[in-house]
Write a protein that holds these residues in place. Structure first.
Motif, short mmCIF file in Angstrom:
data_model
loop_
_atom_site.label_atom_id
_atom_site.label_comp_id
_atom_site.label_asym_id
_atom_site.label_seq_id
_atom_site.Cartn_x
_atom_site.Cartn_y
_atom_site.Cartn_z
N GLU A 246 -13.32 23.31 -18.95
CA GLU A 246 -11.78 23.60 -19.25
C GLU A 246 -11.25 23.20 -20.54
OE1 GLU A 246 -9.79 24.53 -16.83
OE2 GLU A 246 -11.27 24.42 -15.02
N THR A 247 -10.40 23.67 -21.16
CA THR A 247 -10.02 23.53 -22.35
C THR A 247 -8.89 22.40 -22.72
OG1 THR A 247 -8.18 25.29 -22.22
CG2 THR A 247 -10.43 25.86 -22.85
N SER A 248 -8.42 21.82 -21.67
CA SER A 248 -7.55 20.75 -21.77
C SER A 248 -8.28 19.54 -21.00
CB SER A 248 -6.38 21.05 -20.97
OG SER A 248 -5.53 21.98 -21.56
N PRO A 249 -8.02 18.34 -21.45
CA PRO A 249 -8.94 17.19 -21.06
C PRO A 249 -8.38 16.75 -19.54
CG PRO A 249 -7.15 16.48 -22.54
CD PRO A 249 -7.32 17.95 -22.68
N VAL A 250 -9.52 16.30 -18.81
CA VAL A 250 -9.05 16.11 -17.63
C VAL A 250 -8.86 14.32 -17.26
CG1 VAL A 250 -11.42 15.80 -16.64
CG2 VAL A 250 -9.92 16.05 -14.80
N TRP A 251 -9.43 13.76 -18.41
CA TRP A 251 -9.11 12.27 -18.58
C TRP A 251 -8.96 12.03 -20.03
CZ3 TRP A 251 -12.03 8.83 -21.55
CH2 TRP A 251 -11.85 7.79 -21.39
N ILE A 252 -7.91 11.19 -20.23
CA ILE A 252 -7.65 10.56 -21.41
C ILE A 252 -7.54 8.93 -21.31
CG2 ILE A 252 -6.55 12.76 -22.50
CD1 ILE A 252 -3.80 11.29 -22.19
N SER A 253 -8.17 8.41 -22.43
CA SER A 253 -8.05 6.71 -22.31
C SER A 253 -6.40 6.52 -22.57
CB SER A 253 -8.81 6.44 -23.27
OG SER A 253 -8.72 6.67 -24.79
N ALA A 254 -6.15 5.26 -21.93
CA ALA A 254 -4.80 4.70 -22.36
C ALA A 254 -4.78 3.44 -22.97
CB ALA A 254 -4.25 4.78 -20.86
N ASP A 255 -5.86 2.78 -23.18
CA ASP A 255 -5.78 1.41 -23.71
C ASP A 255 -5.14 1.82 -25.23
OD1 ASP A 255 -8.43 3.07 -24.19
OD2 ASP A 255 -8.80 1.43 -25.47
N GLU A 256 -4.53 0.74 -25.81
CA GLU A 256 -3.81 0.54 -27.13
C GLU A 256 -4.82 1.04 -28.39
OE1 GLU A 256 -1.29 -2.53 -29.78
OE2 GLU A 256 -2.27 -3.11 -27.81
N SER A 257 -5.83 0.28 -28.25
CA SER A 257 -6.73 0.80 -29.59
C SER A 257 -7.36 2.15 -29.19
CB SER A 257 -7.79 -0.24 -29.64
OG SER A 257 -8.45 0.19 -30.78
N GLN A 258 -6.91 2.99 -30.30
CA GLN A 258 -7.19 4.55 -30.21
C GLN A 258 -7.96 4.86 -31.52
OE1 GLN A 258 -3.82 6.65 -28.86
NE2 GLN A 258 -3.95 6.03 -26.85
N TYR A 259 -9.10 4.18 -31.89
CA TYR A 259 -9.74 4.59 -33.33
C TYR A 259 -11.30 4.34 -33.01
CZ TYR A 259 -5.10 4.02 -35.44
OH TYR A 259 -3.98 4.27 -35.77
N ALA A 260 -11.73 5.31 -32.17
CA ALA A 260 -13.04 5.38 -31.74
C ALA A 260 -14.09 5.93 -32.95
CB ALA A 260 -13.32 6.23 -30.49
N ASN A 261 -15.27 5.26 -32.92
CA ASN A 261 -16.11 5.73 -34.02
C ASN A 261 -17.26 6.40 -33.04
OD1 ASN A 261 -18.81 4.84 -35.49
ND2 ASN A 261 -17.35 4.97 -37.04
N SER A 262 -17.78 5.76 -32.19
CA SER A 262 -19.10 6.21 -31.55
C SER A 262 -18.92 6.13 -30.13
CB SER A 262 -20.41 5.71 -32.03
OG SER A 262 -20.49 5.60 -33.57
N LEU A 263 -20.01 6.78 -29.26
CA LEU A 263 -19.81 6.58 -27.95
C LEU A 263 -21.11 6.60 -27.37
CD1 LEU A 263 -20.11 9.53 -26.23
CD2 LEU A 263 -18.13 10.23 -26.72
N TYR A 264 -21.57 6.10 -26.09
CA TYR A 264 -22.67 6.33 -25.27
C TYR A 264 -22.29 6.31 -23.84
CZ TYR A 264 -27.66 6.27 -25.59
OH TYR A 264 -28.93 6.74 -25.38
N VAL A 265 -23.30 7.13 -23.06
CA VAL A 265 -22.90 7.21 -21.43
C VAL A 265 -24.14 6.49 -20.84
CG1 VAL A 265 -21.66 9.09 -21.81
CG2 VAL A 265 -23.80 9.36 -21.34
N GLY A 266 -23.77 5.97 -19.59
CA GLY A 266 -24.85 5.22 -18.73
C GLY A 266 -24.21 4.77 -17.62
N ASP A 267 -25.02 4.56 -16.53
CA ASP A 267 -24.50 3.74 -15.23
C ASP A 267 -24.84 2.35 -15.65
OD1 ASP A 267 -23.89 3.10 -12.74
OD2 ASP A 267 -25.15 3.96 -11.74
N VAL A 268 -23.75 1.28 -15.95
CA VAL A 268 -23.97 0.12 -16.25
C VAL A 268 -23.87 -0.82 -14.84
CG1 VAL A 268 -22.64 0.27 -18.52
CG2 VAL A 268 -21.52 -0.27 -16.56
#
Length: 584
Positions: A246-268
């Motif tokens: 899809e060209t529009s996001p299905v999820w967006i974060s809502a927390d106050e801090s929105q200055y992301a640098n890096s990400l990683y995925v995994g089942d914690v």
């Protein structure tokens, strides 16, 4: 799913001695790096472990430049003894302001190719960059890119995934440059016959400042969704709804801090759903925490369930099961900061790290992998196809090597699937027919090291060596060879397993369960026993009756002949050790 772990090197271990065993909860890394590169003039940024030359040892691929200088892509080739040279022994002919990299077999010839995001154009911030691909030609990377995108954009990261479910690797690109307010549409370049399209066939509907990207099946519907870490805006997931993103996001974060640098995925929390870790960097705003968004039955929470006390210039972030206890731990870095490790305690984390390095550098990328080959296991995972599923995940990522895939007894050729070693997924172009047994054999490690790139011009890159492998092997078989120790059954198991052994004479027997770094877990037998076949059950509990976690364990039998005073017989001993796998 059934999993069979076999370790050729240690299938018949016969005496264990434990050098400097770790105490429970201890992080198995020295606080000082075990290897530091000497090429300190490089502004090292992107990194990946990859067996470039196919010799069975991981090489370290590094892209240099960042926004500081136009520099080369480099490779530190493993010496095939578990060591890296101090300076790279391969570099590209071309130079650019390089960002992060992605590794994958684009043309499915069995050798990993290297994609690189070019953050800025050749004149710097006033010109857009692009994305390019170095092809691996039978174990050697091409000196110049074999493919370059025709369109231009500011891009710092890229990632391989199967967007359209056709069994080959497509390339997603995170676009945007936040310092001078240059937003971009994110992109996907599709793979057609082993060649990437020169123009993107997918773009996000909106523009953003995306600095990292990855693929994961967040909703468990059998295809790969796309996640972006954004600066100056919320993080986003774009859903794959049946071989189309899809060209529009299905999820967006809502927390106050929105200055992301890096990400990683995994089942914690091991609930079967992929969670998301993000590092924030407060150089341009926000709070600069490390944080984790939990996946609730296919949908990420819009706010993090955990964030660190750390609040500053966050950068590299990865999940890695450094203790091999079945829980993904968190390794983080920052600019002019040490590396930190937060231990996963049954799905939860303390807000302060359990390990902090003595280094203080401008950390960019952190990549786990067993580069000294001291913890390798061969793993076979069996699935039964439902006739429609094309995407499958392997346990214990990152995967060192995918050896082969079978449908029943037939080998599946490389042109039928693609894979990602870092996240541990395999994607088939056509769903295996219903009822067929799919066997995937891969090499995994219970002893993951990690490398760190620095764009600090006063220090080199680092490797921290995992010191969990403290098991020395020695054969002991003075007594009759008729002593036997069988493989436990079932293996793997999640409730109880049976261990059988055979005694040709009356001896004193001790049967003990150890964890993989040599700590005693449970004594099952310690008594005189008569000759014949014996069996004992282990219920997965320790000596205190507490359940132990998922992981590889060792079971060791030792037998000693007990002589009466004055006897003319000879003393003797027998010891054998095997491994088992507990899955919970």
């Amino acid at each position: 799913m059934s999993v069979i772990l076999k370790r050729p090197v240690l299938t018949a271990v016969t005496l264990l001695s434990f050098s400097s065993p770790l105490i429970l909860g201890q992080v198995p890394f020295s606080t000082k790096p075990d290897w530091i590169s000497s090429d300190i003039s490089n502004y090292s940024t992107g990194a990946a472990w990859a067996d470039i030359n196919g010799d069975g040892w991981l090489d370290l691929v590094v892209a240099n430049g960042n926004d500081k200088a136009r520099q080369h892509v480099t490779v530190y080739y493993n010496t095939a003894t578990g060591a890296l040279p101090k300076s790279p022994d391969w570099q590209s002919d071309d130079i650019d302001y390089h960002g992060h990299i992605a590794v994958g077999d684009v043309n499915r010839d069995g050798f990993p190719d290297v994609a690189v995001s070019v953050y800025l154009g050749f004149t710097g911030f006033n010109k857009k960059g692009n994305v390019k691909l170095y092809m691996n030609q039978n174990g050697t990377l091409s000196l110049r890119p074999g493919w370059t995108s025709k369109d231009v954009m500011y891009t710092f990261s890229c990632a391989f995934g199967d967007a359209d479910g056709d069994g080959d690797l497509d390339l997603a690109v995170a676009g945007g440059e936040s310092y001078n307010l240059h937003p971009e549409q994110n992109r996907i370049y599709f793979n057609n016959g082993g060649v990437l399209d020169s123009l993107p066939s997918w773009k996000s509907s909106g523009e953003s400042y995306s600095y990292d990207v990855d693929w994961a099946d967040f909703d468990n519907d059998g295809d790969l969704d796309l996640v972006f870490a954004n600066e100056k805006g919320p993080n986003q997931i774009f859903e794959n709804s049946g071989s189309a993103i899809e060209t529009s996001p299905v999820w967006i974060s809502a927390d106050e801090s929105q200055y992301a640098n890096s990400l990683y995925v995994g089942d914690v929390n091991n609930d079967g759903y992929v969670d998301l870790a993000v590092s924030d960097n407060n150089q341009l705003g926000g709070s600069g925490h490390f944080k984790i968004y939990l996946n609730q039955n296919g949908t990420l929470d819009s706010t993090p369930f955990w964030f660190s006390d750390f609040s500053d210039y966050g950068s590299g972030i990865v999940f890695s099961d450094i203790e091999f206890d079945g829980d993904l731990d968190l390794i983080t870095g920052g600019w002019w900061e040490p590396c930190r490790i937060y231990i996963n305690e049954s799905g939860t984390f303390k807000t302060t790290p359990q390990w902090t390095s003595t280094t203080n550098s401008v950390v960019e990328a952190i990549v786990p992998g067993d580069y000294d080959n001291d913890g390798l296991d061969t793993m076979t995972v069996n699935y039964v196809s439902n006739g429609s599923q094309k995407l499958f995940y392997l346990p214990f990522p990152p995967i060192q090597r995918l050896l082969y895939i079978l449908f029943e007894d037939d080998t599946v050729s490389l042109d039928h699937y693609c894979f990602d070693l870092e996240d541990g997924w395999v994607s088939f172009g056509t769903a295996p027919w219903s009822g067929v047994t799919i066997s995937m054999t891969a090499v995994v490690s219970y002893d993951l090291d990690f490398a760190v790139t620095n764009w600090d011009p006063t220090v080199g890159n680092y490797v921290f060596v995992n010191r969990s492998s403290s098991i020395d092997v020695e054969d002991v078989s003075i007594l009759s060879d008729e002593f036997q120790l069988s493989q436990n059954y079932p293996n793997p198991f999640n409730q109880v397993t049976t261990i059988q052994y055979s005694l040709p004479e009356r001896v004193h027997v001790k049967l003990v369960i150890y964890d993989i770094i040599g700590r005693q877990v449970r004594t099952l037998v310690e008594e005189m026993e008569e000759p014949g076949y014996q069996s004992v059950i282990w219920d997965g509990n320790d000596d205190l009756g507490e359940p132990v976690g998922t992981g590889v364990y060792l079971y060791r039998i030792s037998a000693h002949r007990v002589l009466r005073t004055g006897s003319s017989g000879q003393a003797g001993e027998f010891a054998r050790t095997k491994k088992l796998l507990l899955l919970k």
